[in-house]
Design a protein around this motif. Sequence first.
Motif, PDB file in Angstrom:
ATOM      1  N   PRO A 112       0.810  -1.231   0.000  1.00  0.00           N
ATOM      2  CA  PRO A 112       0.000   0.000   0.000  1.00  0.00           C
ATOM      3  C   PRO A 112       0.838   1.273   0.000  1.00  0.00           C
ATOM      4  CG  PRO A 112      -0.116  -1.108   2.133  1.00  0.00           C
ATOM      5  CD  PRO A 112       0.553  -2.054   1.198  1.00  0.00           C
TER       6      PRO A 112
ATOM      7  N   VAL B 235       2.015   1.660  -3.633  1.00  0.00           N
ATOM      8  CA  VAL B 235       0.861   1.950  -4.489  1.00  0.00           C
ATOM      9  C   VAL B 235       0.398   3.390  -4.291  1.00  0.00           C
ATOM     10  CG1 VAL B 235      -1.587   1.436  -4.846  1.00  0.00           C
ATOM     11  CG2 VAL B 235       0.067  -0.423  -4.706  1.00  0.00           C
ATOM     12  N   GLY B 236       0.376   3.859  -3.055  1.00  0.00           N
ATOM     13  CA  GLY B 236      -0.056   5.228  -2.794  1.00  0.00           C
ATOM     14  C   GLY B 236       0.827   6.258  -3.476  1.00  0.00           C
TER      15      GLY B 236
ATOM     16  N   THR C 245       0.632   5.833  -7.424  1.00  0.00           N
ATOM     17  CA  THR C 245      -0.656   6.280  -7.963  1.00  0.00           C
ATOM     18  C   THR C 245      -0.713   7.797  -8.039  1.00  0.00           C
ATOM     19  OG1 THR C 245      -1.785   4.315  -7.093  1.00  0.00           O
ATOM     20  CG2 THR C 245      -3.154   6.209  -7.653  1.00  0.00           C
TER      21      THR C 245
ATOM     22  N   SER D 179      -5.393   3.304 -10.136  1.00  0.00           N
ATOM     23  CA  SER D 179      -5.039   2.523  -8.954  1.00  0.00           C
ATOM     24  C   SER D 179      -4.973   1.034  -9.272  1.00  0.00           C
ATOM     25  CB  SER D 179      -6.042   2.785  -7.828  1.00  0.00           C
ATOM     26  OG  SER D 179      -7.361   2.465  -8.240  1.00  0.00           O
TER      27      SER D 179
ATOM     28  N   TRP E 163      -1.625  -0.967  -8.782  1.00  0.00           N
ATOM     29  CA  TRP E 163      -1.742  -2.092  -7.850  1.00  0.00           C
ATOM     30  C   TRP E 163      -1.254  -3.380  -8.507  1.00  0.00           C
ATOM     31  CZ3 TRP E 163      -3.147  -2.073  -2.733  1.00  0.00           C
ATOM     32  CH2 TRP E 163      -3.376  -3.322  -2.138  1.00  0.00           C
TER      33      TRP E 163
ATOM     34  N   ARG F 161       1.971  -5.433  -7.221  1.00  0.00           N
ATOM     35  CA  ARG F 161       1.734  -6.830  -6.859  1.00  0.00           C
ATOM     36  C   ARG F 161       2.604  -7.775  -7.686  1.00  0.00           C
ATOM     37  NH1 ARG F 161       0.080  -8.474  -2.084  1.00  0.00           N
ATOM     38  NH2 ARG F 161      -1.931  -7.645  -1.434  1.00  0.00           N
TER      39      ARG F 161
END
Length: 262
Positions: A144, A147-148, A151, A233, A237, A241
Amino acid sequence: MQRQLIFSASMFLLVWGWSLLPAPLRGWSMLPLWIVCTALIFTGGFEAARMRRRVWLDQYLRAESPWHRLLRGGALMAAWHVLIGALLSLFMLIKLQYSDAALWAVLALGLPLLAWFSRMLNRRMREHVAPQALPALVRRFSVPLAVGVLTALYLMVTLNQGQTDLRGLSWELVMLEYLQPSASELTGLRVLERSYMMLDLTLHWALQNGLGGAERNGWLALVGWSLLLLSGSAFIWAYVRLLVGLDALLDQRIQPSWKEAA
């Protein structure tokens, strides 16, 4: 962490090189690459899901309860994460075919960023977490965070890119005049690529035509921003991943997982 950066860079170069292939060769080689990406995304996601499930079971069930075996996650959980991995990897690969240099730069920045988050979390959690659980937990929290950040960078790059002026045009006219034909020779891939291009055009059409008054164009702005956030996102993501799944797969081959060691 150096190993993670090296293998992540190798995966990045693989998908980047694939995106540069001629359209026919890229289309035919997409299936094996899709399978590989699905397996890697599944590995990372399934590891995180099993970890969450085991923590929940240890919290609420007695250690000797036979429900541990029944509820710890089996074929149904695996099938669900295979489906999620397949959809995410397919969307990611289709979008990568139409990515420009700025977006590839954002993805390249994700390599040292993810390695830095992993190193920071590993250093901070080392004294508090059991050694066999540390790698999986570091991967769980680094996703996370990466990703934050990525993004946010993705949105900045996307919103600052030059786009075709679609203001004042109807959606049907935009699709008729600006929807490009797919370059793939595979029927299934051609349909998916056209669907992605329709989604991308709809996104930019909604954003450009949703800048008027809220009474008239508020719903267009909502559609545009929702599509931008959801697609961005989901893409980031899937990419993170993918990298984390590669590290998880290598880690599982080197040493037993924390679930087996417990």
